[in-house]
Enzyme design. Structure first.
Site, PDB file in Angstrom:
ATOM      1  N   TYR A 144       0.676  -1.051  -0.075  1.00 45.49           N
ATOM      2  CA  TYR A 144       0.036   0.031  -0.114  1.00 45.49           C
ATOM      3  C   TYR A 144       0.753   1.381   0.086  1.00 45.49           C
ATOM      4  O   TYR A 144       0.572   2.294  -0.614  1.00 45.49           O
ATOM      5  CB  TYR A 144      -1.002  -0.026   1.140  1.00 45.49           C
ATOM      6  CG  TYR A 144      -2.096   0.970   0.841  1.00 45.49           C
ATOM      7  CD1 TYR A 144      -3.081   0.934  -0.090  1.00 45.49           C
ATOM      8  CD2 TYR A 144      -2.451   1.829   2.018  1.00 45.49           C
ATOM      9  CE1 TYR A 144      -4.161   1.586  -0.145  1.00 45.49           C
ATOM     10  CE2 TYR A 144      -3.570   2.728   1.698  1.00 45.49           C
ATOM     11  CZ  TYR A 144      -4.395   2.548   0.714  1.00 45.49           C
ATOM     12  OH  TYR A 144      -5.375   3.320   0.455  1.00 45.49           O
ATOM     13  N   LYS A 166      -3.632   8.346   3.411  1.00 43.95           N
ATOM     14  CA  LYS A 166      -5.059   8.086   3.853  1.00 43.95           C
ATOM     15  C   LYS A 166      -4.947   8.403   5.412  1.00 43.95           C
ATOM     16  O   LYS A 166      -6.129   9.004   5.854  1.00 43.95           O
ATOM     17  CB  LYS A 166      -5.287   6.753   3.563  1.00 43.95           C
ATOM     18  CG  LYS A 166      -5.689   6.088   2.348  1.00 43.95           C
ATOM     19  CD  LYS A 166      -6.824   7.058   1.864  1.00 43.95           C
ATOM     20  CE  LYS A 166      -7.060   6.419   0.486  1.00 43.95           C
ATOM     21  NZ  LYS A 166      -8.506   6.953  -0.232  1.00 43.95           N
TER      22      LYS A 166
END
Length: 256
Positions: free
Chosen positions: A157, A164
């Site tokens: 990720y 995020k």
């Protein structure tokens, strides 16, 4: 699915790319619940995929919104103001990082790549709030989309994890800023599912398999299930729910 009524409400959906998008799953639920919708598309290349979906939603407005292009987001909100004069909710479901930065280690992320990822994925939500606030005279709901990689390291990720995390923090601070005006700000955190955005992450199929194995319910979520929760969050049924990160992931987040 059982829906919370959105009859009479006006909503803007930013982030539909195709019929596998989280934003599409949400938009369908909003419309089924009775909302009138405005829909944006990224650019002319994306328009042929989004326009038929907007037609299926009987969308009142359809326009371009590349948040990297000066003036496009403002133009969308100006069109909403001219058409409706008000706005009840906005779904912000967009994210981006340059491939070379997304596929590399966080410590190798370029300055420009980090800035782009933060601008498109996080600061654009702040700009959404800036433009939406004057139109939400009777209160409203702002909703964005995050992922569990914001709080725990998820393999591959990479730089989107810190980005995020910033988005979730922005959600809390904007909820505090706008609460007295009755404007709620929340983030959805779905489990892994195959979308156009997710396809840019390396070895994403392996991540989905691992998620289904790890989640207590041993399944992946669907865009319709995410949409059902989004429907609740923008409805009057959630009028005192704000500042939260809401997991829709078959329990994936609770397993260490």
């Amino acid at each position: 699915m059982t829906t919370f009524s959105l009859a009479g409400k006006k909503g803007l959906v930013i982030g539909i790319a195709n019929d596998q998008s989280i934003a599409w799953g949400c938009a369908q639920q909003f419309r089924e619940a009775g909302a009138d919708l405005a829909v944006s598309y990224l650019n002319e290349k994306a328009k042929p995929y989004v326009a038929p979906l907007a037609e299926r939603l009987d969308a009142d407005l359809l326009g371009p919104c590349d948040v990297r292009q000066s003036g496009q987001m403002r133009a969308v909100f100006d069109a909403v103001k001219e058409k409706w004069g008000k706005l009840d909710f906005v779904l912000h479901s967009i994210a981006f990082a340059p491939k070379e930065d997304l596929h590399g280690r966080v410590v190798d992320c370029s300055r420009d790549g980090f800035a782009q990822a933060m601008d498109v994925s996080c600061h654009s939500f702040i700009r959404v709030a800036q433009y939406a606030e004057p139109l939400m005279t009777d209160g409203g709901s702002l909703l964005t989309v995050s992922f569990y990689g914001s709080e725990k390291v998820v393999t591959d990720y990479n730089i989107m994890g810190p980005v995020k995390a910033a988005l979730e923090s922005v959600t809390r601070y904007m909820a505090a800023d706008l609460g007295e005006k009755g404007i709620r700000v929340n983030a959805l955190s779905p489990g892994p599912l195959k979308t156009r955005a997710a396809s840019g992450i390396q070895r994403f199929d392996a991540l989905m398999e691992k998620a289904a194995e790890r989640a207590p319910q041993h399944t992946l979520v669907t865009i319709e299930e995410i949409g059902a929760y989004a429907n609740f969050l923008v409805s009057d049924g959630a009028r005192t729910v704000t500042g939260g990160v809401h997991y829709v992931d078959a329990g994936y987040n609770i397993i260490g």
